[in-house]
Design a protein around this motif. Sequence first.
Motif, PDB file in Angstrom:
ATOM      1  N   LEU A 217      45.121  42.762  24.004  1.00 18.67           N
ATOM      2  CA  LEU A 217      44.254  43.417  24.863  1.00 18.67           C
ATOM      3  C   LEU A 217      43.177  42.514  23.673  1.00 18.67           C
ATOM      4  O   LEU A 217      42.611  42.671  24.812  1.00 18.67           O
ATOM      5  CB  LEU A 217      43.754  45.031  24.244  1.00 18.67           C
ATOM      6  CG  LEU A 217      43.123  45.855  24.885  1.00 18.67           C
ATOM      7  CD1 LEU A 217      43.109  45.457  26.677  1.00 18.67           C
ATOM      8  CD2 LEU A 217      42.748  47.133  24.693  1.00 18.67           C
ATOM      9  N   ALA A 218      43.318  42.896  22.341  1.00 18.68           N
ATOM     10  CA  ALA A 218      42.583  41.940  21.529  1.00 18.68           C
ATOM     11  C   ALA A 218      42.002  40.097  22.986  1.00 18.68           C
ATOM     12  O   ALA A 218      41.269  39.717  22.895  1.00 18.68           O
ATOM     13  CB  ALA A 218      42.507  41.448  20.047  1.00 18.68           C
ATOM     14  N   ASP A 219      43.361  39.827  22.684  1.00 18.32           N
ATOM     15  CA  ASP A 219      43.773  38.731  23.150  1.00 18.32           C
ATOM     16  C   ASP A 219      42.859  38.774  25.266  1.00 18.32           C
ATOM     17  O   ASP A 219      42.225  37.857  25.355  1.00 18.32           O
ATOM     18  CB  ASP A 219      45.304  37.641  23.258  1.00 18.32           C
ATOM     19  CG  ASP A 219      45.415  37.390  21.734  1.00 18.32           C
ATOM     20  OD1 ASP A 219      44.532  37.204  21.110  1.00 18.32           O
ATOM     21  OD2 ASP A 219      46.387  37.813  21.377  1.00 18.32           O
ATOM     22  N   ALA A 220      43.555  39.466  25.272  1.00 17.61           N
ATOM     23  CA  ALA A 220      43.051  39.882  26.738  1.00 17.61           C
ATOM     24  C   ALA A 220      41.179  39.901  26.702  1.00 17.61           C
ATOM     25  O   ALA A 220      40.719  39.897  28.035  1.00 17.61           O
ATOM     26  CB  ALA A 220      43.992  41.260  27.727  1.00 17.61           C
ATOM     27  N   THR A 221      40.764  40.121  26.226  1.00 18.32           N
ATOM     28  CA  THR A 221      39.376  40.738  26.090  1.00 18.32           C
ATOM     29  C   THR A 221      38.268  39.662  25.438  1.00 18.32           C
ATOM     30  O   THR A 221      36.951  39.922  25.135  1.00 18.32           O
ATOM     31  CB  THR A 221      38.750  41.692  25.460  1.00 18.32           C
ATOM     32  OG1 THR A 221      39.808  42.440  24.605  1.00 18.32           O
ATOM     33  CG2 THR A 221      39.918  43.158  26.564  1.00 18.32           C
ATOM     34  N   GLY A 222      39.138  38.331  24.473  1.00 19.69           N
ATOM     35  CA  GLY A 222      38.149  37.784  23.304  1.00 19.69           C
ATOM     36  C   GLY A 222      37.828  36.620  24.186  1.00 19.69           C
ATOM     37  O   GLY A 222      37.953  36.247  25.568  1.00 19.69           O
TER      38      GLY A 222
ATOM     39  N   PHE B 295      32.105  41.135  30.760  1.00 18.05           N
ATOM     40  CA  PHE B 295      31.983  40.137  29.441  1.00 18.05           C
ATOM     41  C   PHE B 295      32.009  41.773  28.519  1.00 18.05           C
ATOM     42  O   PHE B 295      32.785  40.837  27.081  1.00 18.05           O
ATOM     43  CB  PHE B 295      31.349  38.869  29.090  1.00 18.05           C
ATOM     44  CG  PHE B 295      31.325  37.990  30.355  1.00 18.05           C
ATOM     45  CD1 PHE B 295      32.126  37.160  30.537  1.00 18.05           C
ATOM     46  CD2 PHE B 295      29.875  37.189  29.946  1.00 18.05           C
ATOM     47  CE1 PHE B 295      31.662  36.338  32.049  1.00 18.05           C
ATOM     48  CE2 PHE B 295      29.905  35.895  31.087  1.00 18.05           C
ATOM     49  CZ  PHE B 295      30.692  35.670  31.611  1.00 18.05           C
ATOM     50  N   ASP B 296      32.017  42.585  28.319  1.00 13.43           N
ATOM     51  CA  ASP B 296      31.793  43.438  27.119  1.00 13.43           C
ATOM     52  C   ASP B 296      32.721  44.572  27.744  1.00 13.43           C
ATOM     53  O   ASP B 296      32.260  45.450  28.540  1.00 13.43           O
ATOM     54  CB  ASP B 296      30.928  43.757  26.707  1.00 13.43           C
ATOM     55  CG  ASP B 296      30.389  44.161  25.549  1.00 13.43           C
ATOM     56  OD1 ASP B 296      31.358  44.610  24.538  1.00 13.43           O
ATOM     57  OD2 ASP B 296      29.822  44.870  24.962  1.00 13.43           O
ATOM     58  N   GLY B 297      33.462  44.453  27.435  1.00 19.52           N
ATOM     59  CA  GLY B 297      34.862  46.316  27.124  1.00 19.52           C
ATOM     60  C   GLY B 297      35.094  46.204  29.304  1.00 19.52           C
ATOM     61  O   GLY B 297      35.778  46.944  29.794  1.00 19.52           O
TER      62      GLY B 297
ATOM     63  N   GLU C  91      37.051  35.685  39.160  1.00 15.63           N
ATOM     64  CA  GLU C  91      38.055  35.800  38.670  1.00 15.63           C
ATOM     65  C   GLU C  91      37.264  35.880  36.822  1.00 15.63           C
ATOM     66  O   GLU C  91      37.461  34.609  36.748  1.00 15.63           O
ATOM     67  CB  GLU C  91      38.892  35.440  38.930  1.00 15.63           C
ATOM     68  CG  GLU C  91      40.403  35.625  38.256  1.00 15.63           C
ATOM     69  CD  GLU C  91      41.704  35.257  38.890  1.00 15.63           C
ATOM     70  OE1 GLU C  91      42.463  34.890  38.337  1.00 15.63           O
ATOM     71  OE2 GLU C  91      41.623  35.031  40.052  1.00 15.63           O
ATOM     72  N   SER C  92      37.135  37.290  36.185  1.00 15.02           N
ATOM     73  CA  SER C  92      37.064  36.916  35.297  1.00 15.02           C
ATOM     74  C   SER C  92      38.268  37.329  34.540  1.00 15.02           C
ATOM     75  O   SER C  92      38.922  38.205  34.579  1.00 15.02           O
ATOM     76  CB  SER C  92      35.873  38.044  35.297  1.00 15.02           C
ATOM     77  OG  SER C  92      36.110  39.249  35.032  1.00 15.02           O
ATOM     78  N   ALA C  93      38.484  36.983  32.469  1.00 15.04           N
ATOM     79  CA  ALA C  93      39.289  37.709  32.157  1.00 15.04           C
ATOM     80  C   ALA C  93      38.107  37.994  30.402  1.00 15.04           C
ATOM     81  O   ALA C  93      38.128  36.672  30.025  1.00 15.04           O
ATOM     82  CB  ALA C  93      40.355  36.892  32.113  1.00 15.04           C
ATOM     83  N   GLY C  94      38.780  38.793  30.014  1.00 16.46           N
ATOM     84  CA  GLY C  94      37.492  38.604  28.912  1.00 16.46           C
ATOM     85  C   GLY C  94      36.185  37.647  28.654  1.00 16.46           C
ATOM     86  O   GLY C  94      35.814  38.361  29.863  1.00 16.46           O
ATOM     87  N   GLY C  95      36.194  36.907  28.078  1.00 12.43           N
ATOM     88  CA  GLY C  95      34.982  36.348  27.850  1.00 12.43           C
ATOM     89  C   GLY C  95      34.981  34.433  29.016  1.00 12.43           C
ATOM     90  O   GLY C  95      33.745  33.928  29.201  1.00 12.43           O
ATOM     91  N   GLY C  96      36.001  35.207  29.910  1.00 15.89           N
ATOM     92  CA  GLY C  96      35.933  33.176  30.356  1.00 15.89           C
ATOM     93  C   GLY C  96      35.452  34.060  32.117  1.00 15.89           C
ATOM     94  O   GLY C  96      36.549  34.978  32.310  1.00 15.89           O
TER      95      GLY C  96
END
Length: 441
Positions: free
Chosen positions: A160-165, A299-301, A322-327
Amino acid sequence: MDVPDPALIPPEPDRRTPVVLVTGFSEGATAGVERLASALLAGPGTVVVRHELSELREGIVHRTVRYAEGSTTATVLELAHGCVSCTLRADLLPLLTVLSARDSVDRIVLALDPAFEAEAVCQAIQDVVVTGVVGRVDGPAGRDVRIEAVLACLDGRSWLADATGEETLAERGLAAADDDRTVAQVAVGQVDFADAVVALGPAVDELDRDRLDAVLSRLAPQAPVAWIDDLDSFGPLEVEALLARIPAQSRRGRIFDAHEPLLRGQPPLGTEHGVTLFEFAASRPFHPERLHEALDVLFDGVVTARGRMWLATQPDEVVWLESAGGGLRVGGAGRWLAALSDRELEQADPARRALAALRWDERFGDRDISLVILAHDADPAEIRQALHWALVEDDELRLVERAPERVARWEDPFGEWHADPCGDGEPTEVGQPKSQTGEGK
């Protein structure tokens, strides 16, 4: 003589060789990939193929092929241009066609290097023409093999940390320096595309596990999840049982169409452990500059957001987000049906035309906004408020309808594909969406 009803004639059996893709990118998950591949190798006639890409930037790829009877062949490949796409085209796809022709091979397992994306591999199998294989007519590898399943292995402590970083694969040492995909894009994409998930869970707090389960059930609602505390306990019987749990209607390598319904597989729509999946829909376009400002809210949460957008300055184009975390990726997904000629409309997908007819507007046709957002630590009301602020106001909507030539002169940050840092290193990528290219840029 009675003519048999075509509907009662059983379909011809699919004689193509089944392929199972096993994927994972974190340190713990890659150990899981190796364990799953070894367990699958116990099946008669199974071959495990792995391309190790740690030296890809030097043009070197290490390929290993293991056979069920115990033999192994190792090959060092030297590529003129070291990249993931070249590895696919120059070696992996031709190898699939060669292995599928062997009577001794009943199943092929691809233990994917972290730099490979399963979706890109599946799209290449279906679309890329393989040439130069002796005794075979040129054509896609999909004529000879079919995707049986995609298994994603993840580390329950870190996924989850990876998926939202915001970290890139290159910064993690998992890709070449010019590969600007983020860890989050790969982490989310692997699970989203998976037919089944293996979650490694030693030392994972019960509350964290429940929270991750809530995310997985919304991101990949049809994929069965197997939680494993001890990799050594997950052997051939357990892996085959997991494959048997995959629903018949699962994707199995099928590439998502940007015009399909966004809520696939009937995911839970309630909130669990702070995790919620919700839709933002609107029947008027976004103002491009205000949208560019509002996108920070994703990008947050937020684990991921995806969907179709209508931009006031691009009235004919379906814009995909299409977004994923900060991308973030933003790009084209074809044209609205209302912008097509009568002849083009006749050739459009019937299912898409039927869905559009249900919401057709006399002024704007099928143009609308439909986004699905998966939040794990964000307030849906705040996200909706920010996106609603980015919509055109009533006077602007009248211009969209009556003076589109004036609207076309508005500043549009999305008018050209570009990498957009937005000032302070914000890892926003504006470019072709993965569902259209099959491989992130």
